[in-house]
Design a protein around this motif. Structure first.
Motif, PDB file in Angstrom:
ATOM      1  N   ALA A 146       0.828  -1.201   0.000  1.00  0.00           N
ATOM      2  CA  ALA A 146       0.000   0.000   0.000  1.00  0.00           C
ATOM      3  C   ALA A 146       0.865   1.255   0.000  1.00  0.00           C
ATOM      4  N   LEU A 147       1.932   1.239   0.803  1.00  0.00           N
ATOM      5  CA  LEU A 147       2.813   2.404   0.863  1.00  0.00           C
ATOM      6  C   LEU A 147       3.616   2.568  -0.419  1.00  0.00           C
ATOM      7  N   ASP A 148       3.900   1.465  -1.105  1.00  0.00           N
ATOM      8  CA  ASP A 148       4.513   1.581  -2.428  1.00  0.00           C
ATOM      9  C   ASP A 148       3.648   2.439  -3.346  1.00  0.00           C
ATOM     10  N   ALA A 149       2.318   2.276  -3.206  1.00  0.00           N
ATOM     11  CA  ALA A 149       1.387   2.961  -4.105  1.00  0.00           C
ATOM     12  C   ALA A 149       1.073   4.382  -3.673  1.00  0.00           C
ATOM     13  N   VAL A 150       0.857   4.609  -2.357  1.00  0.00           N
ATOM     14  CA  VAL A 150       0.350   5.920  -1.913  1.00  0.00           C
ATOM     15  C   VAL A 150       1.142   6.490  -0.741  1.00  0.00           C
ATOM     16  N   GLY A 151       2.317   5.941  -0.466  1.00  0.00           N
ATOM     17  CA  GLY A 151       3.068   6.382   0.705  1.00  0.00           C
ATOM     18  C   GLY A 151       3.971   7.572   0.480  1.00  0.00           C
ATOM     19  N   ASP A 152       4.120   8.017  -0.768  1.00  0.00           N
ATOM     20  CA  ASP A 152       4.985   9.162  -1.027  1.00  0.00           C
ATOM     21  C   ASP A 152       4.327  10.463  -0.565  1.00  0.00           C
ATOM     22  N   ARG A 153       5.157  11.453  -0.277  1.00  0.00           N
ATOM     23  CA  ARG A 153       4.683  12.766   0.152  1.00  0.00           C
ATOM     24  C   ARG A 153       3.699  13.331  -0.862  1.00  0.00           C
ATOM     25  N   TRP A 154       2.590  13.876  -0.398  1.00  0.00           N
ATOM     26  CA  TRP A 154       1.517  14.508  -1.152  1.00  0.00           C
ATOM     27  C   TRP A 154       0.510  13.525  -1.735  1.00  0.00           C
ATOM     28  N   ALA A 155       0.848  12.243  -1.823  1.00  0.00           N
ATOM     29  CA  ALA A 155      -0.032  11.309  -2.520  1.00  0.00           C
ATOM     30  C   ALA A 155      -1.425  11.253  -1.886  1.00  0.00           C
ATOM     31  N   LEU A 156      -1.492  11.040  -0.572  1.00  0.00           N
ATOM     32  CA  LEU A 156      -2.798  10.912   0.070  1.00  0.00           C
ATOM     33  C   LEU A 156      -3.546  12.243   0.126  1.00  0.00           C
ATOM     34  N   LEU A 157      -2.822  13.344   0.120  1.00  0.00           N
ATOM     35  CA  LEU A 157      -3.499  14.642   0.087  1.00  0.00           C
ATOM     36  C   LEU A 157      -4.127  14.890  -1.280  1.00  0.00           C
ATOM     37  N   ILE A 158      -3.515  14.383  -2.328  1.00  0.00           N
ATOM     38  CA  ILE A 158      -4.144  14.438  -3.656  1.00  0.00           C
ATOM     39  C   ILE A 158      -5.431  13.629  -3.645  1.00  0.00           C
ATOM     40  N   VAL A 159      -5.388  12.449  -3.040  1.00  0.00           N
ATOM     41  CA  VAL A 159      -6.587  11.622  -2.932  1.00  0.00           C
ATOM     42  C   VAL A 159      -7.669  12.366  -2.147  1.00  0.00           C
ATOM     43  N   ARG A 160      -7.271  13.009  -1.051  1.00  0.00           N
ATOM     44  CA  ARG A 160      -8.234  13.798  -0.266  1.00  0.00           C
ATOM     45  C   ARG A 160      -8.968  14.799  -1.150  1.00  0.00           C
ATOM     46  N   GLU A 161      -8.236  15.508  -1.992  1.00  0.00           N
ATOM     47  CA  GLU A 161      -8.857  16.508  -2.855  1.00  0.00           C
ATOM     48  C   GLU A 161      -9.787  15.864  -3.877  1.00  0.00           C
ATOM     49  N   LEU A 162      -9.396  14.719  -4.423  1.00  0.00           N
ATOM     50  CA  LEU A 162     -10.188  14.082  -5.472  1.00  0.00           C
ATOM     51  C   LEU A 162     -11.405  13.353  -4.928  1.00  0.00           C
ATOM     52  N   LEU A 163     -11.488  13.164  -3.609  1.00  0.00           N
ATOM     53  CA  LEU A 163     -12.700  12.593  -3.029  1.00  0.00           C
ATOM     54  C   LEU A 163     -13.891  13.540  -3.172  1.00  0.00           C
TER      55      LEU A 163
ATOM     56  N   GLY B 159       1.971  24.687  -1.156  1.00  0.00           N
ATOM     57  CA  GLY B 159       3.271  24.159  -0.762  1.00  0.00           C
ATOM     58  C   GLY B 159       3.825  23.126  -1.711  1.00  0.00           C
ATOM     59  N   VAL B 160       2.975  22.528  -2.543  1.00  0.00           N
ATOM     60  CA  VAL B 160       3.482  21.532  -3.487  1.00  0.00           C
ATOM     61  C   VAL B 160       4.024  22.254  -4.724  1.00  0.00           C
ATOM     62  N   SER B 161       5.168  21.796  -5.207  1.00  0.00           N
ATOM     63  CA  SER B 161       5.732  22.370  -6.427  1.00  0.00           C
ATOM     64  C   SER B 161       5.036  21.771  -7.646  1.00  0.00           C
ATOM     65  N   THR B 162       5.115  22.453  -8.759  1.00  0.00           N
ATOM     66  CA  THR B 162       4.483  21.940  -9.974  1.00  0.00           C
ATOM     67  C   THR B 162       5.119  20.621 -10.406  1.00  0.00           C
ATOM     68  N   ASP B 163       6.445  20.521 -10.287  1.00  0.00           N
ATOM     69  CA  ASP B 163       7.120  19.279 -10.669  1.00  0.00           C
ATOM     70  C   ASP B 163       6.696  18.123  -9.770  1.00  0.00           C
ATOM     71  N   MET B 164       6.606  18.379  -8.472  1.00  0.00           N
ATOM     72  CA  MET B 164       6.212  17.335  -7.535  1.00  0.00           C
ATOM     73  C   MET B 164       4.780  16.887  -7.789  1.00  0.00           C
ATOM     74  N   LEU B 165       3.871  17.834  -8.009  1.00  0.00           N
ATOM     75  CA  LEU B 165       2.480  17.489  -8.265  1.00  0.00           C
ATOM     76  C   LEU B 165       2.359  16.646  -9.527  1.00  0.00           C
TER      77      LEU B 165
END
Length: 207
Positions: A15-32, A47-53
């Motif tokens: 599970a962490l392989d898929a969604v454990g990186d920084r910002w990943a779960l916060l993106i999911v929060r927004e898309l809910l 706070g997220v950079s364009t490249d990171m997003l």
């Protein structure tokens, strides 16, 4: 960017392989809340950079957590939305919100605030108060803005702004918002003591 893995035969590690990186779960929060454009996500994730997003969106798409599609004309914009696999993360985020609530004892000067960041923990508390009534939609009005909640499992849990049709509206002041977010006050307590003002009919479950 090469894909990283914990290389452990463990469901938590996978599970962490898929969604454990920084910002990943916060993106999911927004898309809910439903489909979002890249610019929407960048705005709501201060706070997220364009490249990171961009990198996280590609990673989550590769993991089948979200998908990208283009809206038909005249919009002609690309949006990101959760797959069934992504929407299945709702209870994970709800549990994380409950676990992290005590750390919100004080809003720091550097903290960004968005009204809809209260949506998932408040929805969980309203489900405890009202049960899971079919088709019930509730507007929530905070000093920072308004969002709406769906209290049934057949729709996305929340959405931006007031609903087209809501069964009830809750008005929450700043102090009550802070106490609800930090877990110092439950929605049941706030509703029964009048700290949350209610318009319309909010169902009450059976204890």
């Amino acid at each position: 960017m090469p894909r990283r893995s914990y290389d452990q035969y463990c469901a938590i590690a996978r599970a962490l392989d898929a969604v454990g990186d920084r910002w990943a779960l916060l993106i999911v929060r927004e898309l809910l809340a439903g489909p979002r454009r890249y610019t929407d996500l960048h705005t709501e994730l201060p706070g997220v950079s364009t490249d990171m997003l961009a990198a996280r969106l590609k990673s989550l798409e590769r993991e089948a957590v979200l998908t990208r599609r283009r809206l038909p004309p005249p919009a002609s914009a690309a949006v990101y939305e959760l797959t069934d696999r992504g929407r299945a993360l709702l209870p994970v985020l709800t549990s994380l919100a409950a676990w992290g609530a005590p750390a919100l004892a004080e809003c720091r000067d550097t903290d960004a605030v968005r009204a809809h960041w209260l949506a998932l923990p408040l929805r969980e508390q309203l489900l405890e108060y009202a049960g899971a009534p079919a088709g019930v939609t509730v507007d929530v009005e905070l000093p920072e803005g308004t969002f709406h909640l769906h209290l049934d499992a057949d729709r996305l849990p929340y959405g931006d702004g007031p609903a087209a049709t809501a069964d009830a509206a809750l008005r929450i002041d700043a102090d009550t918002h802070a106490e609800l977010a930090a877990g110092a006050l439950t929605a049941r307590q706030a509703l029964t003591t009048g700290r949350i003002a209610v318009r319309g009919e909010l169902p009450v479950g059976v204890d």
